[in-house]
Design a protein around this motif. Structure first.
Motif, PDB file in Angstrom:
ATOM      1  N   ASP A 190      -1.813   1.791  12.179  1.00  0.00           N
ATOM      2  CA  ASP A 190      -0.901   1.502  10.851  1.00  0.00           C
ATOM      3  C   ASP A 190      -1.711   0.585  10.166  1.00  0.00           C
ATOM      4  O   ASP A 190      -1.842   0.424   8.929  1.00  0.00           O
ATOM      5  CB  ASP A 190       0.340   0.793  11.232  1.00  0.00           C
ATOM      6  CG  ASP A 190       1.347   1.976  11.565  1.00  0.00           C
ATOM      7  OD1 ASP A 190       1.097   3.098  11.512  1.00  0.00           O
ATOM      8  OD2 ASP A 190       2.406   1.445  12.155  1.00  0.00           O
TER       9      ASP A 190
ATOM     10  N   GLN B   5      -4.630   2.128   8.452  1.00  0.00           N
ATOM     11  CA  GLN B   5      -4.259   2.910   7.287  1.00  0.00           C
ATOM     12  C   GLN B   5      -3.978   1.822   6.117  1.00  0.00           C
ATOM     13  O   GLN B   5      -4.492   2.284   4.853  1.00  0.00           O
ATOM     14  CB  GLN B   5      -3.290   3.621   7.586  1.00  0.00           C
ATOM     15  CG  GLN B   5      -2.855   4.547   6.452  1.00  0.00           C
ATOM     16  CD  GLN B   5      -1.392   5.213   6.880  1.00  0.00           C
ATOM     17  OE1 GLN B   5      -0.964   5.501   7.861  1.00  0.00           O
ATOM     18  NE2 GLN B   5      -0.909   5.852   5.917  1.00  0.00           N
ATOM     19  N   ARG B   6      -3.255   0.733   6.350  1.00  0.00           N
ATOM     20  CA  ARG B   6      -3.155   0.086   5.115  1.00  0.00           C
ATOM     21  C   ARG B   6      -4.326  -0.924   4.865  1.00  0.00           C
ATOM     22  O   ARG B   6      -4.574  -0.953   3.658  1.00  0.00           O
ATOM     23  CB  ARG B   6      -2.027  -1.032   5.717  1.00  0.00           C
ATOM     24  CG  ARG B   6      -0.568  -0.467   5.725  1.00  0.00           C
ATOM     25  CD  ARG B   6       0.057  -0.214   4.408  1.00  0.00           C
ATOM     26  NE  ARG B   6       0.111  -1.556   3.620  1.00  0.00           N
ATOM     27  CZ  ARG B   6      -0.395  -1.812   2.403  1.00  0.00           C
ATOM     28  NH1 ARG B   6      -0.990  -1.028   1.814  1.00  0.00           N
ATOM     29  NH2 ARG B   6      -0.292  -3.027   2.026  1.00  0.00           N
ATOM     30  N   ARG B   7      -5.337  -1.126   5.572  1.00  0.00           N
ATOM     31  CA  ARG B   7      -6.508  -1.787   5.258  1.00  0.00           C
ATOM     32  C   ARG B   7      -7.241  -0.784   4.278  1.00  0.00           C
ATOM     33  O   ARG B   7      -7.813  -1.248   3.261  1.00  0.00           O
ATOM     34  CB  ARG B   7      -7.247  -2.220   6.460  1.00  0.00           C
ATOM     35  CG  ARG B   7      -8.520  -2.929   6.108  1.00  0.00           C
ATOM     36  CD  ARG B   7      -9.397  -3.225   7.229  1.00  0.00           C
ATOM     37  NE  ARG B   7      -8.802  -4.181   8.177  1.00  0.00           N
ATOM     38  CZ  ARG B   7      -8.671  -4.223   9.278  1.00  0.00           C
ATOM     39  NH1 ARG B   7      -9.032  -3.331  10.060  1.00  0.00           N
ATOM     40  NH2 ARG B   7      -7.856  -5.138   9.951  1.00  0.00           N
ATOM     41  N   ASN B   8      -7.304   0.330   4.592  1.00  0.00           N
ATOM     42  CA  ASN B   8      -8.023   1.375   3.895  1.00  0.00           C
ATOM     43  C   ASN B   8      -7.443   1.493   2.345  1.00  0.00           C
ATOM     44  O   ASN B   8      -8.137   1.640   1.554  1.00  0.00           O
ATOM     45  CB  ASN B   8      -8.111   2.644   4.489  1.00  0.00           C
ATOM     46  CG  ASN B   8      -9.191   2.501   5.740  1.00  0.00           C
ATOM     47  OD1 ASN B   8      -9.921   1.798   5.957  1.00  0.00           O
ATOM     48  ND2 ASN B   8      -8.946   3.822   6.545  1.00  0.00           N
ATOM     49  N   GLU B   9      -6.206   1.422   2.589  1.00  0.00           N
ATOM     50  CA  GLU B   9      -5.318   1.749   1.071  1.00  0.00           C
ATOM     51  C   GLU B   9      -5.794   0.353   0.316  1.00  0.00           C
ATOM     52  O   GLU B   9      -6.090   0.540  -0.766  1.00  0.00           O
ATOM     53  CB  GLU B   9      -3.738   1.602   1.380  1.00  0.00           C
ATOM     54  CG  GLU B   9      -3.417   3.025   2.043  1.00  0.00           C
ATOM     55  CD  GLU B   9      -2.130   3.002   2.576  1.00  0.00           C
ATOM     56  OE1 GLU B   9      -1.340   1.870   2.123  1.00  0.00           O
ATOM     57  OE2 GLU B   9      -1.421   3.940   3.095  1.00  0.00           O
ATOM     58  N   GLU B  10      -5.527  -0.734   1.073  1.00  0.00           N
ATOM     59  CA  GLU B  10      -5.845  -2.144   0.136  1.00  0.00           C
ATOM     60  C   GLU B  10      -7.175  -2.290  -0.413  1.00  0.00           C
ATOM     61  O   GLU B  10      -7.863  -2.558  -1.447  1.00  0.00           O
ATOM     62  CB  GLU B  10      -5.446  -3.295   0.933  1.00  0.00           C
ATOM     63  CG  GLU B  10      -3.823  -3.393   1.174  1.00  0.00           C
ATOM     64  CD  GLU B  10      -2.955  -3.569  -0.133  1.00  0.00           C
ATOM     65  OE1 GLU B  10      -3.821  -4.267  -0.972  1.00  0.00           O
ATOM     66  OE2 GLU B  10      -1.992  -3.206  -0.203  1.00  0.00           O
TER      67      GLU B  10
ATOM     68  N   GLY C 106      -9.521   0.269  -0.714  1.00  0.00           N
ATOM     69  CA  GLY C 106      -9.618   1.389  -1.345  1.00  0.00           C
ATOM     70  C   GLY C 106      -8.977   0.793  -3.028  1.00  0.00           C
ATOM     71  O   GLY C 106      -9.914   1.103  -4.123  1.00  0.00           O
ATOM     72  N   LEU C 107      -7.977   0.099  -2.913  1.00  0.00           N
ATOM     73  CA  LEU C 107      -7.803  -0.411  -4.539  1.00  0.00           C
ATOM     74  C   LEU C 107      -8.863  -1.414  -5.208  1.00  0.00           C
ATOM     75  O   LEU C 107      -9.072  -1.591  -6.150  1.00  0.00           O
ATOM     76  CB  LEU C 107      -6.323  -0.930  -4.443  1.00  0.00           C
ATOM     77  CG  LEU C 107      -5.106  -0.147  -4.133  1.00  0.00           C
ATOM     78  CD1 LEU C 107      -3.842  -1.011  -3.835  1.00  0.00           C
ATOM     79  CD2 LEU C 107      -4.978   0.918  -5.190  1.00  0.00           C
TER      80      LEU C 107
ATOM     81  N   GLU D  44     -11.710   0.394  -6.202  1.00  0.00           N
ATOM     82  CA  GLU D  44     -11.413   1.156  -7.702  1.00  0.00           C
ATOM     83  C   GLU D  44     -11.638   0.004  -8.658  1.00  0.00           C
ATOM     84  O   GLU D  44     -12.165   0.245  -9.584  1.00  0.00           O
ATOM     85  CB  GLU D  44     -10.030   1.555  -7.539  1.00  0.00           C
ATOM     86  CG  GLU D  44      -9.737   3.009  -6.974  1.00  0.00           C
ATOM     87  CD  GLU D  44      -8.415   3.454  -6.987  1.00  0.00           C
ATOM     88  OE1 GLU D  44      -7.694   3.098  -7.830  1.00  0.00           O
ATOM     89  OE2 GLU D  44      -7.994   3.971  -5.806  1.00  0.00           O
TER      90      GLU D  44
END
Length: 175
Positions: free
Chosen positions: A117, A120-125, A127-128, A131
Motif C-alpha cells: 500500500d 503504491q501510494r508513494r508511486n501515485e504521489e 507521479g503527480l 507530472e
C-alpha cells in the motif's frame, strides 16, 4: 552474379549515405540548445516532493504504529516462550508455539500489505510531482527556446543543468 549484386548494393547504400550527409549538412549549421534536469534531486528536494512525503507519513503513521505494536507482541510472546518453555507441559508449549506462529503469520501478512500500500501510494504521489515537474520543464523549454532537455544522463555539465530553475518554478507553485 551474386558478387556483382552485393557490390551494386554496396554502392547504392554508399550513395544514399552521401545524399543523407549532404542533406543533413545545413542542419548542423545551427547549434542545438540543450539542457539537463536531475529528476532524482527534484523528487528528493522540491517542496511538492517534501509535501508528498509528509502526506504519506501522516497517512500511514497509524498503520506503522500498529505494525510496531504487533511486532513487539510477537517478540514478547517468543521471549516468554523461550523463558517458560522448560517448565511448561508439552500441550501448553505446543499451544503457545501455535499462538506465536499465528501471530507471526499475521504480522508478516500485515507488514506485506503495508509495504504494498505504501509503495503504491508513494508511486501515485511521486507521479503527480513528476507530472508537475514535466510541465515546468516544458514551460522553461518553450520560454528559453531549448531544442532538447534530458532528464537522465551519466554526466551533466553545470553549465547546462537547469534543475535549480525547475525546482524554483515548482516551489513557487509553477505548473
Amino acid at each position: 552474379m551474386m558478387a556483382s549484386l552485393q557490390v551494386s548494393r554496396f554502392y547504392a547504400v554508399l550513395a544514399l549515405c552521401g545524399a543523407a550527409a549532404a542533406w543533413a549538412a545545413p542542419v548542423h549549421a545551427q547549434e542545438a540548445r540543450i539542457a539537463a534536469v536531475n529528476s532524482e534531486r527534484i523528487l528528493r528536494e522540491s517542496q511538492p516532493a517534501k509535501a508528498a512525503q509528509s502526506k504519506l507519513e501522516q497517512e500511514f503513521s497509524k498503520r506503522d504504529k500498529e505494525l510496531q505494536d504487533l511486532a513487539n507482541r510477537v517478540k514478547s510472546l517468543a521471549e516468554k516462550l523461550d523463558k517458560d518453555g522448560p517448565v511448561l507441559s508439552e500441550s501448553e508449549r505446543a499451544r503457545r508455539q501455535r499462538e506465536l506462529a499465528d501471530q507471526d503469520r499475521e504480522f508478516q501478512r500485515k507488514q506485506r500489505e503495508f509495504r504494498e500500500d505504501l509503495n503504491q501510494r508513494r508511486n501515485e504521489e511521486l507521479g503527480l510531482v513528476l507530472e508537475r515537474a514535466n510541465r515546468a520543464i516544458r514551460q522553461i523549454a518553450e520560454q528559453r527556446k531549448y531544442d532538447l532537455i534530458v532528464q537522465e544522463a551519466v554526466y551533466v555539465s553545470p553549465r547546462i543543468d537547469i534543475t535549480d530553475e525547475v525546482m524554483k518554478s515548482l516551489n513557487a507553485g509553477g505548473r
